[in-house]
Design a protein around this motif. Structure first.
Motif, PDB file in Angstrom:
ATOM      1  N   ILE A 131     -11.854 -40.913  18.438  1.00 59.40           N
ATOM      2  CA  ILE A 131     -11.002 -39.766  18.072  1.00 59.40           C
ATOM      3  C   ILE A 131      -9.553 -40.180  18.277  1.00 59.40           C
ATOM      4  CG2 ILE A 131     -10.353 -37.371  18.592  1.00 59.40           C
ATOM      5  CD1 ILE A 131     -13.130 -36.985  19.886  1.00 59.40           C
ATOM      6  N   ASP A 132      -8.762 -40.128  17.204  1.00 53.17           N
ATOM      7  CA  ASP A 132      -7.322 -40.339  17.353  1.00 53.17           C
ATOM      8  C   ASP A 132      -6.660 -38.966  17.239  1.00 53.17           C
ATOM      9  OD1 ASP A 132      -5.059 -42.490  17.330  1.00 53.17           O
ATOM     10  OD2 ASP A 132      -4.455 -40.960  15.884  1.00 53.17           O
ATOM     11  N   ILE A 133      -6.036 -38.524  18.316  1.00 50.24           N
ATOM     12  CA  ILE A 133      -5.507 -37.155  18.346  1.00 50.24           C
ATOM     13  C   ILE A 133      -4.447 -36.948  17.257  1.00 50.24           C
ATOM     14  CG2 ILE A 133      -4.255 -35.453  19.761  1.00 50.24           C
ATOM     15  CD1 ILE A 133      -7.230 -35.870  20.624  1.00 50.24           C
ATOM     16  N   ASP A 134      -3.585 -37.951  17.036  1.00 51.42           N
ATOM     17  CA  ASP A 134      -2.570 -37.800  15.977  1.00 51.42           C
ATOM     18  C   ASP A 134      -3.217 -37.633  14.598  1.00 51.42           C
ATOM     19  OD1 ASP A 134      -0.279 -37.900  17.574  1.00 51.42           O
ATOM     20  OD2 ASP A 134      -0.350 -40.080  17.649  1.00 51.42           O
ATOM     21  N   GLU A 135      -4.274 -38.423  14.354  1.00 54.03           N
ATOM     22  CA  GLU A 135      -4.972 -38.291  13.057  1.00 54.03           C
ATOM     23  C   GLU A 135      -5.571 -36.902  12.908  1.00 54.03           C
ATOM     24  OE1 GLU A 135      -7.909 -41.400  12.310  1.00 54.03           O
ATOM     25  OE2 GLU A 135      -6.347 -42.917  12.578  1.00 54.03           O
ATOM     26  N   LYS A 149      -2.630 -48.126  20.925  1.00 48.83           N
ATOM     27  CA  LYS A 149      -3.684 -47.197  21.356  1.00 48.83           C
ATOM     28  C   LYS A 149      -4.677 -46.894  20.229  1.00 48.83           C
ATOM     29  CE  LYS A 149      -0.558 -44.125  22.443  1.00 48.83           C
ATOM     30  NZ  LYS A 149       0.669 -44.877  22.094  1.00 48.83           N
ATOM     31  N   THR A 150      -4.133 -46.643  19.032  1.00 46.32           N
ATOM     32  CA  THR A 150      -4.990 -46.309  17.891  1.00 46.32           C
ATOM     33  C   THR A 150      -5.804 -47.527  17.456  1.00 46.32           C
ATOM     34  OG1 THR A 150      -3.451 -44.605  17.149  1.00 46.32           O
ATOM     35  CG2 THR A 150      -4.941 -45.493  15.483  1.00 46.32           C
ATOM     36  N   THR A 151      -5.118 -48.649  17.265  1.00 49.84           N
ATOM     37  CA  THR A 151      -5.770 -49.861  16.750  1.00 49.84           C
ATOM     38  C   THR A 151      -6.819 -50.376  17.740  1.00 49.84           C
ATOM     39  OG1 THR A 151      -3.555 -50.366  15.916  1.00 49.84           O
ATOM     40  CG2 THR A 151      -5.209 -52.088  15.698  1.00 49.84           C
ATOM     41  N   SER A 177       7.160 -43.889  10.808  1.00 50.93           N
ATOM     42  CA  SER A 177       6.106 -42.903  11.084  1.00 50.93           C
ATOM     43  C   SER A 177       6.236 -42.212  12.445  1.00 50.93           C
ATOM     44  CB  SER A 177       4.735 -43.591  10.994  1.00 50.93           C
ATOM     45  OG  SER A 177       4.723 -44.732  11.820  1.00 50.93           O
ATOM     46  N   ARG A 178       7.246 -42.608  13.236  1.00 47.56           N
ATOM     47  CA  ARG A 178       7.371 -42.007  14.571  1.00 47.56           C
ATOM     48  C   ARG A 178       8.677 -41.210  14.661  1.00 47.56           C
ATOM     49  NH1 ARG A 178       3.342 -45.292  14.044  1.00 47.56           N
ATOM     50  NH2 ARG A 178       2.037 -45.824  15.856  1.00 47.56           N
ATOM     51  N   PRO A 179       8.593 -39.871  14.455  1.00 51.26           N
ATOM     52  CA  PRO A 179       9.813 -39.048  14.428  1.00 51.26           C
ATOM     53  C   PRO A 179      10.647 -39.147  15.699  1.00 51.26           C
ATOM     54  CG  PRO A 179       7.832 -37.672  14.514  1.00 51.26           C
ATOM     55  CD  PRO A 179       7.375 -39.067  14.255  1.00 51.26           C
TER      56      PRO A 179
HETATM   57 MG   LIG Z   1      -1.544 -43.940  17.741  1.00 52.59          MG
END
Ligand SMILES: [Mg+2]
Ligand SMILES: Nc1ncnc2c1ncn2[C@@H]1O[C@H](COP(=O)(O)OP(=O)(O)O)[C@@H](O)[C@H]1O
Ligand SMILES: O=C(O)C1=C[C@@H](OP(=O)(O)O)[C@@H](O)[C@H](O)C1
Length: 184
Positions: free
Chosen positions: A37-41, A21-23, A124-126
């Motif tokens: 916009i990346d919500i996690d960022e 999704k981000t990439t 990076s993914r808890p």
């Molecule tokens: Mg992402």
């Protein structure tokens, strides 16, 4: 926001962790000359720490509340490409705002292909940490129904990032031309 034309609507990327999704969202934004916009960022910037630390120090509840507020704010804006975290669609309020204000793309992937991506994600993914592969597969399957609410789907198996992004851009342009033929 209901008066926003189809061409101006923001695009939201949904799907399980690590599907891209981000990439892919970044490439789609670049190709359409839109802001990304990346919500996690955004959440990480707000707390000034990685997501794993936010989960440890503040807990998942605070993360989810922040995620919800940020998505609601972002969906009010037009002409954006927005990537949300894989857990965002667990919240009904998020699903409702994304589906009513934006065009939602589901990036779909088979478990067979996804499981090779785990090494890229585990640090990076808890939500994945402390789980074995069977438990992660269970989560993968459990999450699929929340992504079934979308406007368009792309199966990313065996496609490189640019191919997925091109598919999304082309399908958007086709929809814009069909539904708003004289606007572009
Ligand atoms: Mg992402
Ligand atoms: N189509 C693809 N093919 C191969 N690797 C990919 C693809 N899409 C994403 N990746 C890789 O998978 C990892 C997770 O991608 P990311 O964009 O962070 O996913 P998400 O935002 O959905 O969690 C990254 O290392 C990225 O480079
Ligand atoms: O699925 C989830 O619960 C999560 C997905 C992550 O985003 P990505 O889907 O971009 O990895 C991030 O929001 C957080 O680690 C929780």
């Amino acid at each position: 926001m209901n008066d926003v034309s189809l061409r101006e609507k923001s695009i939201v990327m949904i799907g399980f962790m690590g599907v891209g999704k981000t990439t892919i969202g970044k490439v789609v934004a670049k190709n359409l000359y839109r802001d990304f916009i990346d919500i996690d960022e955004e959440i990480e910037k707000k707390f000034n720490m990685p997501t794993s630390d936010i989960f440890k120090q503040y807990g998942e509840k605070i993360f989810r509340e922040t995620e919800k507020n940020m998505i609601i704010q972002s969906c009010k804006q037009k002409l954006k490409i927005i990537s949300v975290g894989g857990g965002a669609f667990l919240q009904e309020e998020i699903r409702d705002v994304c589906l009513s204000e934006c065009i939602v793309f589901f990036l779909d992937m088979s478990w067979e292909n996804w499981k090779d991506r785990i090494s890229l994600l585990i640090d990076s993914r808890p939500v994945l940490q402390g789980k074995n592969m069977d438990q992660i597969e269970e989560l993968f399957n459990e999450r699929q129904p929340i992504y079934s609410e979308h406007h368009s789907r792309v199966i990313t198996d065996n496609l490189v990032v640019e191919e997925v992004a091109d598919y999304i851009v082309e399908s958007l342009k086709t929809a814009w031309d069909i539904y708003e033929p004289n606007a572009g």
